[in-house]
Design a protein around this motif. Structure first.
Motif, PDB file in Angstrom:
ATOM      1  N   UNK A   9       0.854  -1.182   0.000  1.00 48.72           N
ATOM      2  CA  UNK A   9       0.000   0.000   0.000  1.00 48.72           C
ATOM      3  C   UNK A   9       0.892   1.234   0.000  1.00 48.72           C
ATOM      4  N   UNK A  11      -0.001   4.797  -1.057  1.00 47.26           N
ATOM      5  CA  UNK A  11      -0.977   5.742  -1.609  1.00 47.26           C
ATOM      6  C   UNK A  11      -0.331   6.912  -2.330  1.00 47.26           C
ATOM      7  N   UNK A  12       0.831   7.368  -1.836  1.00 48.73           N
ATOM      8  CA  UNK A  12       1.474   8.504  -2.499  1.00 48.73           C
ATOM      9  C   UNK A  12       1.996   8.107  -3.866  1.00 48.73           C
ATOM     10  N   UNK A  31      -9.018   7.814   3.073  1.00 48.18           N
ATOM     11  CA  UNK A  31      -7.748   8.549   3.013  1.00 48.18           C
ATOM     12  C   UNK A  31      -8.006  10.059   3.045  1.00 48.18           C
ATOM     13  N   UNK A  34      -8.800  10.988   6.588  1.00 52.54           N
ATOM     14  CA  UNK A  34      -7.585  10.980   7.426  1.00 52.54           C
ATOM     15  C   UNK A  34      -6.800  12.279   7.194  1.00 52.54           C
ATOM     16  N   UNK A  35      -6.679  12.684   5.934  1.00 48.90           N
ATOM     17  CA  UNK A  35      -5.945  13.929   5.668  1.00 48.90           C
ATOM     18  C   UNK A  35      -6.650  15.125   6.303  1.00 48.90           C
ATOM     19  N   UNK A  36      -7.970  14.998   6.503  1.00 48.89           N
ATOM     20  CA  UNK A  36      -8.731  16.099   7.129  1.00 48.89           C
ATOM     21  C   UNK A  36      -8.739  15.992   8.642  1.00 48.89           C
ATOM     22  N   UNK A  37      -8.240  14.853   9.198  1.00 50.75           N
ATOM     23  CA  UNK A  37      -8.094  14.788  10.656  1.00 50.75           C
ATOM     24  C   UNK A  37      -8.796  13.671  11.386  1.00 50.75           C
ATOM     25  N   UNK A  38      -9.468  12.735  10.681  1.00 52.40           N
ATOM     26  CA  UNK A  38     -10.109  11.639  11.421  1.00 52.40           C
ATOM     27  C   UNK A  38      -9.074  10.605  11.845  1.00 52.40           C
ATOM     28  N   UNK A  39      -9.436   9.845  12.863  1.00 44.75           N
ATOM     29  CA  UNK A  39      -8.539   8.827  13.400  1.00 44.75           C
ATOM     30  C   UNK A  39      -9.003   7.470  12.902  1.00 44.75           C
ATOM     31  N   UNK A  41      -7.839   4.001   9.914  1.00 43.11           N
ATOM     32  CA  UNK A  41      -6.811   3.406   9.056  1.00 43.11           C
ATOM     33  C   UNK A  41      -7.445   3.004   7.733  1.00 43.11           C
ATOM     34  N   UNK A  42      -6.661   2.984   6.703  1.00 42.98           N
ATOM     35  CA  UNK A  42      -7.170   2.485   5.422  1.00 42.98           C
ATOM     36  C   UNK A  42      -6.032   1.852   4.647  1.00 42.98           C
ATOM     37  N   UNK A 118       0.587  16.230   0.201  1.00 43.41           N
ATOM     38  CA  UNK A 118       0.649  15.016   1.026  1.00 43.41           C
ATOM     39  C   UNK A 118       2.047  14.408   1.077  1.00 43.41           C
TER      40      UNK A 118
ATOM     41  N   UNK B  78      -4.777  16.469  16.215  1.00 46.00           N
ATOM     42  CA  UNK B  78      -4.626  16.046  14.816  1.00 46.00           C
ATOM     43  C   UNK B  78      -4.773  17.235  13.866  1.00 46.00           C
ATOM     44  N   UNK B  86      -0.600  13.961   8.832  1.00 47.13           N
ATOM     45  CA  UNK B  86      -1.681  13.024   9.177  1.00 47.13           C
ATOM     46  C   UNK B  86      -1.578  11.762   8.337  1.00 47.13           C
TER      47      UNK B  86
END
Lengths: 169, 96
Positions: A9, A11-12, A31, A34-39, A41-42, A118, B78, B86
């Motif tokens: 995996x 992603x980048x 994804x 996650x970049x916006x701040x949720x906790x 996994x993916x 990212x 976060x 992140x």
């Protein structure tokens, strides 16, 4: 036949390959959240491409670059009314979602999306927190998990408003 | 408030023992005691059956979830990171 499951995996790497072919798309799904701040996994990347012929032509080239093949083994084609095209690539799983639940697709999401860096030269357009709430709220596949995610997103949106970060519609 | 507290409160308001409540719902006294201690949780349907057999019911409505302060602080932490940080943090967790 052995199942075709990616063992990697990156992603980048995957997003960089798509970006190199000048594909217009919005990063959505876990994804993006996650970049916006949720906790959470993916192990996959979800995108909504602009469904115009030029973009889809570029996307086909990018998918060939990453050795994309459909997870169900069927031939790859965009000439379908499937809501989600699930692919395996040399960089991990990729889902193409022309019209995510609760939205009207790329042009709808683009209005509030922002370009975010990212790493490794990758700077995709990412769906806004408000649009991610709409999508997560419309799906509710796994009620408990999705409710936690939706609540996190709502709280992020509230904190962003309090802190004056970003503008929501 | 836990399911065990609700069951115990309803039973005591009805003035019956754990054994009597068990008889009403076809369970033994020990199971009622486990539920009341919150050693195990009944399903939502079983909880309502237990409360109804004592003459009570749940009055439920959806309320907006407000994250507690600890969760809010984690979210603030976060948000202080960049999208790149992140993403990197999530990938490090996956690699562990």
């Amino acid at each position: 036949m052995a199942p075709d499951t990616p063992d990697r995996f990156d992603p980048l790497g995957l997003l960089a390959a798509i970006q190199r072919r000048h594909v217009s798309f919005i990063l959505i799904g876990a994804l993006a959240r996650i970049t916006q701040g949720t906790d959470e996994l993916t192990n996959g990347v979800d995108i909504t491409p602009w469904m115009r012929p030029t973009t889809l032509g570029n996307l086909e080239l990018a998918l060939a670059d990453v050795n994309a093949r459909r997870a169900d083994g069927q031939p790859l084609s965009f000439d379908t009314d499937e809501p989600v095209i699930e692919l395996n690539t040399d960089y991990g799983r990729l889902k193409i979602v022309p019209q995510p639940a609760g939205t009207r697709g790329y042009e709808d999401l683009r209005r509030a999306a922002t370009h975010e860096y990212l790493g490794k030269g990758v700077r995709p357009q990412i769906a806004s927190v408000g649009d991610l709430v709409r999508m997560a709220g419309a799906l509710y596949r796994d009620y408990d998990r999705d409710l936690v995610i939706v609540n996190q997103l709502r709280h992020i949106a509230e904190l962003e408003r309090d802190l004056g970060i970003g503008l929501e519609r | 408030m836990t399911s065990g507290m609700l069951i115990r409160e309803a039973r005591l308001l009805d003035g019956i023992s754990q054994g009597e409540l068990g008889d009403r719902v076809g369970r033994d006294r020990a199971q009622i005691a486990r539920w009341e201690r919150d050693a195990v949780q009944p399903s939502f349907e079983t909880l309502r059956e237990l409360l109804r057999s004592c003459g009570y019911d749940l009055s439920l409505q959806l309320a907006r979830h407000e994250p507690d302060e600890r969760e809010a602080e984690q979210i603030r932490k976060r948000l202080r990171r960049t999208p790149q940080e992140r993403t990197r943090s999530m990938l490090r967790t996956l690699d562990r």
